[in-house]
Write a protein that holds these residues in place. Structure first.
Motif, PDB file in Angstrom:
ATOM      1  N   ASN A 128     139.165  16.492  -3.554  1.00 52.26           N
ATOM      2  CA  ASN A 128     139.596  15.616  -2.457  1.00 52.26           C
ATOM      3  C   ASN A 128     138.720  15.839  -1.238  1.00 52.26           C
ATOM      4  OD1 ASN A 128     142.627  15.790  -3.848  1.00 52.26           O
ATOM      5  ND2 ASN A 128     142.267  13.928  -2.662  1.00 52.26           N
ATOM      6  N   ALA A 183     138.384  12.828  -9.062  1.00 53.89           N
ATOM      7  CA  ALA A 183     138.456  12.683  -7.601  1.00 53.89           C
ATOM      8  C   ALA A 183     139.448  11.561  -7.305  1.00 53.89           C
ATOM      9  CB  ALA A 183     137.083  12.368  -7.013  1.00 53.89           C
ATOM     10  N   GLU A 184     139.812  11.430  -6.038  1.00 56.34           N
ATOM     11  CA  GLU A 184     140.857  10.470  -5.693  1.00 56.34           C
ATOM     12  C   GLU A 184     140.293   9.311  -4.875  1.00 56.34           C
ATOM     13  OE1 GLU A 184     144.352  12.131  -3.821  1.00 56.34           O
ATOM     14  OE2 GLU A 184     145.503  10.342  -4.389  1.00 56.34           O
ATOM     15  N   GLU A 198     140.725   7.860  -2.034  1.00 61.85           N
ATOM     16  CA  GLU A 198     141.455   8.196  -0.813  1.00 61.85           C
ATOM     17  C   GLU A 198     141.581   6.993   0.129  1.00 61.85           C
ATOM     18  OE1 GLU A 198     139.979  11.788   0.929  1.00 61.85           O
ATOM     19  OE2 GLU A 198     140.517  12.956  -0.847  1.00 61.85           O
ATOM     20  N   THR A 247     147.345  11.805   0.257  1.00 62.66           N
ATOM     21  CA  THR A 247     146.509  12.107  -0.905  1.00 62.66           C
ATOM     22  C   THR A 247     147.085  13.310  -1.644  1.00 62.66           C
ATOM     23  OG1 THR A 247     145.121  13.669   0.306  1.00 62.66           O
ATOM     24  CG2 THR A 247     144.448  11.337   0.335  1.00 62.66           C
ATOM     25  N   TYR A 248     146.496  13.578  -2.787  1.00 63.02           N
ATOM     26  CA  TYR A 248     146.898  14.763  -3.572  1.00 63.02           C
ATOM     27  C   TYR A 248     146.731  16.018  -2.720  1.00 63.02           C
ATOM     28  CZ  TYR A 248     146.862  18.078  -7.559  1.00 63.02           C
ATOM     29  OH  TYR A 248     147.123  19.112  -8.428  1.00 63.02           O
ATOM     30  N   ALA A 249     145.609  16.128  -2.006  1.00 59.24           N
ATOM     31  CA  ALA A 249     145.368  17.340  -1.203  1.00 59.24           C
ATOM     32  C   ALA A 249     146.355  17.432  -0.039  1.00 59.24           C
ATOM     33  CB  ALA A 249     143.930  17.358  -0.698  1.00 59.24           C
ATOM     34  N   LEU A 299     148.284  10.998  -8.091  1.00 59.91           N
ATOM     35  CA  LEU A 299     146.925  10.862  -7.553  1.00 59.91           C
ATOM     36  C   LEU A 299     146.449   9.437  -7.806  1.00 59.91           C
ATOM     37  CD1 LEU A 299     143.984  13.296  -7.864  1.00 59.91           C
ATOM     38  CD2 LEU A 299     143.733  11.081  -8.988  1.00 59.91           C
TER      39      LEU A 299
END
Lengths: 108, 467
Positions: free
Chosen positions: B201, B262-263, B265, B275-277, B423
């Protein structure tokens, strides 16, 4: 693969692994006799230990009638979600039961 | 159990461990990282496949005598050469042509079977420029061989995997995450054959050209593919998880490496979802690496409709179908972590009505399996003594899981909605999502911030561009 020719580039390559960080020490001395000794059982609640441990007990008792066993339930499941807590508590519990030896299983 | 036996030996108490004969090669590798020799009693074959009579004979003829000998016999010894023949870190171990390097690495089992980029001093140095840490800095002694997780080893395996030098900060964060005790990297060689999954992320994902759109989990984009390959090579070369003719990786069938994820974002931001993070407590602009195990992947989850429920209902059904048999691991450990990779278009429809928290709660409540199925499969797989009552007594499960004797009752493997991650990624032009499941306590989600070197900007402006 193909043989090298003088025109091919040569590569000097580095080792992809690393040195051991764990220094080995000697194992504990073994026992001369199990009569009068305490053997603690550690079980990960896997692979038919409920059947296997009683058989192992019987086998050892037939040869050392004075041996005493401490059941795995006294120590908890040392594999799984609580492995680290169980291992952390192990020294005190082994001391409490005056453990002379341990049988740990089962990896299968 | 060898880890427990080693603890006992270090207390000065002799221990003998029960190991099935098919696990002896893995045991040899595990023993290397324990720091103390251990005694083994061997069970010949697979206990779960033997009749009671055969099992009794094997215990009496082989296992019990072996255990007894382990307690009253000779003190076990390590091989005298253990670790003594290892090259010095950073030393040149081979010189040859490209093909000769490949052959040598295959022979030494330093390769994953694919050609590797030769880790020459110059190539490795290029990676080391992308970190402020010294090459001989050691993150930790990493299981299972108990070797040093050094910065140099990360660079060497990064080169071999086909990574670009500027990925180095990401690679370091990956090893930091894998080495976190919560992740339990020591279980990477367990028989279910789970695979690490990396998620990146932050702005670095775009800067390093990670694919988070259509085809994001395919081989094909250098960043995703080479970073995923790096993880598998590191597990082999430093941790010691190798399939035959090596040892240490006991995945019975296993699965292939996963490319890094990866996302999307921008899509998350546009629809107002964290986001996931951010869900893991990081800031929106922080670069974050997350790792988690993947024991199983769902089929493609196509959903249609204009309401959130149209989509999330099918997700719950498909997660149940895809992962239902593995639910017994949740009941044994209390931990079960699904990840939904939501297509951006689908997520947009859901986000118009529901928060991520509402989605998680719905999934927790609607992923359900029959108690009988969970118990039956647990007993087949590894745990013949499995009962819900046992795990309630142990405090692993709430009392409600043993409140009824009806084995046709439905039980929920996700104990807490926060165990479910979401995600955004994939094809914005298609209504498809996918789900991944962690292997309970083995490889639960762990995240680490990526630390860029102080001169990152100048390094990047001087770097060769991605074609």
């Amino acid at each position: 693969m193909t043989n090298a020719t003088s025109s091919e580039p040569q590569y000097e390559v580095l080792w992809p692994s690393t040195r051991k960080a764990v220094k080995s020490r000697a194992a504990a001395p073994r026992l001369a006799d199990l009569n009068g000794k305490v053997v603690c059982e550690l079980w990960d609640i896997l692979f038919r230990g409920d059947t296997i441990y009683p058989m192992v007990r019987e086998y050892i008792r037939a040869r050392y009638p004075g041996v005493k066993f401490i059941d795995h339930k006294e120590f908890g499941n040392f594999h799984g979600a609580r492995e680290r807590d169980v291992i952390k508590a192990l020294p005190a519990k082994l001391k409490k039961f005056k453990a002379d030896a341990v049988i740990a299983g089962i990896g299968a | 159990m060898l880890r427990a036996a080693a603890v006992v030996e270090k207390l000065g108490i002799p221990a003998a461990s029960i190991i099935s004969s098919h696990f002896l090669k893995q045991a040899e590798i595990v023993k290397k990282g324990l720091g103390v020799p251990v005694s083994i009693g061997v069970y010949p074959g697979v206990p779960l496949l033997d009749s009671d009579e055969v099992l009794a004979k094997k215990v009496n003829d082989v296992l019990a005598p072996g255990l007894l000998n382990g307690l009253v016999g000779e003190v076990p010894q390590d091989a005298a050469t253990e670790g003594a023949l290892d090259p010095a870190p950073g030393s040149i171990v081979f010189r040859g042509t490209l093909n000769e390097v490949q052959d040598h690495f295959h022979r030494q089992m330093w390769s994953d079977g694919l050609p590797v980029i030769p880790p020459t001093r110059d190539a490795v140095d290029a990676f080391l420029r992308y970190t402020d840490r010294r090459p001989d800095d050691v993150l930790c002694a990493i299981p299972q061989e108990g070797r040093e997780a050094s910065i140099l080893s990360i660079a060497v395996n990064g080169v071999m995997s086909g990574c670009r030098p500027e990925y180095m900060p990401v690679l370091i964060a990956i090893i930091e995450a894998l080495a976190d005790p919560v992740y339990r990297i020591e279980d990477s060689g367990s028989t279910p054959g789970w695979e690490p999954l990396v998620i990146l992320n932050g702005p670095l994902a775009r800067e390093l050209d990670f694919n988070f759109g259509q085809g994001m989990m395919r081989f094909g984009r250098q960043a995703n593919t080479s970073v995923g390959r790096f993880v598998r090579l590191y597990l082999r070369n430093v941790c010691g998880f190798r399939v035959p003719p090596g040892a240490g990786d006991k995945g019975s069938i296993g699965q292939s490496m996963l490319v890094a994820m990866a996302e999307d974002e921008a899509a998350a931001k546009a629809m107002g979802w964290p986001t996931y993070a951010q869900d893991k407590g990081y800031g929106a602009d922080e670069n974050v690496v997350s790792v988690r195990s993947a024991i199983s992947v769902s089929g493609p989850m196509y959903t249609a409709g204009t309401s959130a429920l149209d989509h999330v209902k099918v997700w719950a059904e498909m997660l149940t179908q895809s992962f239902g048999y593995w639910a017994f691991t949740a009941f044994k450990t209390g931990e079960w972590y699904p990840l939904v990779v939501a297509g951006p278009g689908v997520a947009q429809v859901i986000a118009a009505e529901w928060s991520k928290e509402q989605v998680r709660t719905y999934l927790r409540d609607h992923i359900q399996v029959p108690a009988e199925q969970a118990q039956r499969y647990a007993r087949m797989g590894s745990t013949p003594t499995f009962t819900f009552e046992h795990y309630v007594e142990e405090g692993m499960l709430p009392a409600e899981y043993a409140a009824s004797p009806d084995m046709e009752r439905m039980v929920k493997p996700v104990l807490n909605p926060s165990f479910i991650d979401i995600l955004l990624a994939g094809d914005p032009g298609r209504n498809q999502s996918r789900a991944y499941l962690c292997n309970h306590i083995q490889g639960p989600p762990v995240s680490k911030a990526v630390k860029l070197p102080a001169n990152w900007s100048s390094l990047r402006s001087a770097a060769r561009n991605i074609p």
